[in-house]
Write a protein that holds these residues in place. Sequence first.
Motif, PDB file in Angstrom:
ATOM      1  N   VAL A 160     -38.499 -20.260  20.842  1.00  0.00           N
ATOM      2  CA  VAL A 160     -37.792 -19.519  19.803  1.00  0.00           C
ATOM      3  C   VAL A 160     -38.209 -20.062  18.440  1.00  0.00           C
ATOM      4  CG1 VAL A 160     -35.803 -21.082  19.861  1.00  0.00           C
ATOM      5  CG2 VAL A 160     -35.520 -18.725  19.020  1.00  0.00           C
TER       6      VAL A 160
ATOM      7  N   ASP B   1     -42.969 -15.240  23.696  1.00  0.00           N
ATOM      8  CA  ASP B   1     -43.486 -15.404  25.063  1.00  0.00           C
ATOM      9  C   ASP B   1     -44.936 -14.947  25.045  1.00  0.00           C
ATOM     10  OD1 ASP B   1     -44.154 -15.368  27.718  1.00  0.00           O
ATOM     11  OD2 ASP B   1     -42.419 -14.219  28.391  1.00  0.00           O
TER      12      ASP B   1
ATOM     13  N   THR C 131     -43.003 -20.161  26.274  1.00  0.00           N
ATOM     14  CA  THR C 131     -41.849 -19.429  25.753  1.00  0.00           C
ATOM     15  C   THR C 131     -41.050 -20.350  24.854  1.00  0.00           C
ATOM     16  OG1 THR C 131     -40.498 -20.044  27.661  1.00  0.00           O
ATOM     17  CG2 THR C 131     -41.719 -17.964  27.800  1.00  0.00           C
TER      18      THR C 131
ATOM     19  N   LYS D 297     -35.990 -15.742  16.501  1.00  0.00           N
ATOM     20  CA  LYS D 297     -36.831 -14.794  17.224  1.00  0.00           C
ATOM     21  C   LYS D 297     -37.499 -15.483  18.405  1.00  0.00           C
ATOM     22  CE  LYS D 297     -40.722 -11.610  16.551  1.00  0.00           C
ATOM     23  NZ  LYS D 297     -41.700 -11.093  15.575  1.00  0.00           N
ATOM     24  N   PRO D 298     -37.229 -15.012  19.645  1.00  0.00           N
ATOM     25  CA  PRO D 298     -37.881 -15.629  20.812  1.00  0.00           C
ATOM     26  C   PRO D 298     -39.343 -15.209  20.895  1.00  0.00           C
ATOM     27  CG  PRO D 298     -36.535 -13.774  21.497  1.00  0.00           C
ATOM     28  CD  PRO D 298     -36.273 -13.949  20.033  1.00  0.00           C
TER      29      PRO D 298
ATOM     30  N   ASP E  29     -39.630 -23.940  24.652  1.00  0.00           N
ATOM     31  CA  ASP E  29     -38.671 -24.120  25.737  1.00  0.00           C
ATOM     32  C   ASP E  29     -39.356 -24.431  27.061  1.00  0.00           C
ATOM     33  OD1 ASP E  29     -36.024 -23.976  26.967  1.00  0.00           O
ATOM     34  OD2 ASP E  29     -36.770 -22.127  27.884  1.00  0.00           O
TER      35      ASP E  29
END
Length: 645
Positions: free
Chosen positions: A198, A540, A196, A537-538, A581
Motif C-alpha cells: 500500500v 499488486d 503487494t 492506494k494498494p 506487505d
Amino acid sequence: MLNFFRNFTKSRYGTIAVFVFLGLIAIAFAAGDVTGLRSNGTTGGTGVLANVGSTKVTDRELRDRIDRFLRNAQREGQNVTMEQFLAQGGLELALDEMINSAALIEFAQGSGMQVSKKLIDGDIASNPSFAGIDGKFSQKGFEDLLAQNRITPATYRESLTNDRYGTWLINRATLGGQLPNGVVLPYASLLLERRTGVVGFVQSVAMDPGPDPDDQALTAYYASNRSRYMVPQRRIVRFASVKPDALRTTTAATEAEIADAYKKAGARYAATEKRTLEIVTALDRATATNIANQAKGGALDTAARAAGLEVRKVDAVEKAALAKQVSSAFAEAAFAAQQGVLAGPSQLGGTWYVYRVDKIEKIAAKSLDQARTELAEEIGQRKLAQALGDLRQAIDDGVGDGKTFDEAVRDAKLTAESTPALTADGTNPDDANYKPDPMMVALMRSGFAFEQAGDEPQVIQTAADGSFALVSLEKIVAAAPRPLASIRDRVKADYLMDKALQKARAAASSMIAKLDKGVPMAQALAEAGVTKGAAPKPFDFKRAELQGKEPFIQMAFNMPAKKARLVEAPDRAGYYVVYVDQIEEHSAANDPIAVAQVRGALSQRTGQEYAAQFISAVRKQVKVTRNEAAIARFRADLARQGTAR
C-alpha cells in the motif's frame, strides 16, 4: 544533463570512442570555443595527467575534449555548466575514456595491427559531408570544411585511424557465447516475482509552510539555489537574409526567352495521343490463344489468372514511352489497335501478346500563347535559382576574400538585422510568448557555432526554397541567474514550498516506525496529522510490469517485506510512503518465452561486460599510471574558470 553522454559510454563503441573523433562529429564539435576552456594564461596546458605505455594524456587534450562535449550539449539546448559537468563526474568519465582509447591504440600497435592509408582514404571518400554537387567526393570540400573548423587533414586522418584500432579490438573482444540456463533462469524468475502493498501520499500543499521569509532569509535562499534560476547562454546574431521573392521581379521570363524556349521544345507541345492498355504476355502460342479465347467472353484479367498469369496495366502512355516500357514493335501494334477491341494473340519478337486498348486520349497541340504561362514559370524558376546561386556565391567569395559582415551586406545591397538575445534553440527566456520561425532557428544554430563575436561571417541556407542568409555573431550573453528583484515572488513561493516539503518529509518519516510495527497506513497518516489528500492506494504488480510505473512502485521492488520506505514525489509535491506487505517468488523454469527474452537482454549486457573486462586487461598490459596531483590541479582550474564565467 549528462545522461546521453553516460548512456553512450555504456555501449560497445562508446566505451572506446566518446572522446575520440568520430567521422564528421569531430568537425561539428570543433566549430568554436563557446565554453571558455581554451588556455587563457591560467595554465600552461602541457601537464601530463596519465601515462599510457609510451603515450601521454595531457591536460590540453582533455580540455579540448571537454570543450567539444559542452559545445555540443549547448547546441542540443542543454545548458550544461562547468559546475554541473564536474559535479556529475564528467571529468572522470572524460579522462577514463581518453585513457581507454590510448591503451587500445598502444595495445593494437604493439600487437602488430596496422590501419592502411587506403582504408582511411575510403572512409573519407565515402563520407557524404565531403561530397560535391555531383554527389562524389570533393577534395576542395574536404579541405574547406576541415579548415573552417581549424582541423588539419593529418589530425583528422589520425583520429580515424585511432578509431579503427578501437573498433577492431572491441568487436573481437565482445564476441560472446550462448548463456546457459543456469545463468539465465534466476533472472527470468525474478521478473515473475509479485509484490503487494500500500502507498500513502503526504502532500506538501497540505503542510503549513510557516511565515513568509524576511529579506535576509529570502536573499540567503536565493544565493543557495542560484542554479534553479539560471538563464541559459544567449546570443545576439546579426544577419542579412535573401529570399526568392526579392529576386522574382528581376528574373521574370522575357517574351524573347519564352519564344526561344517554345521553339526549342520540339515535340513537347505537338499534338499527341495517349493510350491506356491491359497487356498479358505468354511464352507460347497455345497459352496466348487460350487466354484470348477466354477473354472474348469476359475480362482479360480473369482469363490471365486462370492461366496462372497476370495482367499488366499501362495508364495514359505515349507511343515513345510504351516502346521503352515494352518494345517498339508492340508500341506500333498497340497504337494501331481499336479502342475496346481485344487484340492478339500476336507474336512480337519472342513473346506472345494478348491486349486491349481501354482508352484513347487525343491531346491537341499547344500554341505559343497556350504554352506561355507554363514556359514563363519554368524560365523564371530557372533564372531565379541561378540568380540566388550567383548572389550566394558572390557573397561567399567576398567573405573568403576578407570582407567584413558590413562590407558584404553593403556590396550585395542587403539589409542587416539583429535577432533578440536567444538561446541555441531560438527561444527567448525573457518572452514566453516569443515563437521563433524556422529561419530564426537556423540563424541561432549557426550563431552558436561561432567562437566569439567578430569571427568571419558565414553564409547559411535558411529554407528549402533556396533562401539564405549572411550571419555574424554580435554578442554572447553569458548564462546567469535572473536577478532576485525580477523574480522575487517566484523565489518566495519556492522558499515556502521547500519549507512545506521539509514538513511533509518529517510527517512521512514519523510514519515509518509505526508502519513497520503493523499500524495500518490510514491510521499512520492520521496520527502524523495528514488529513488532506488521497486515501491510501494498494498495489499488486509483477517485477516484469515495472516498465513505466511510478518511482514509488519501482522502489517497492527494492525493499524487504513488512517494511516501509519513503520517496520524494516529482516537483516537490510531497513524499510517498510505501509499505510492502507480501513478496511472492515464482520460477520461470516452465516459461521458455520469459527465459528467451531474458537471455537476449543479458547477452547485450554480457557483450558490454566483456568489452569492459577486455579494456581493463589491456590497461594492465600497457601499464597505465595516473598523476593524481595533476588531475586535482586540472579539476581546480576548470572549477575556477567555470565560476569566472
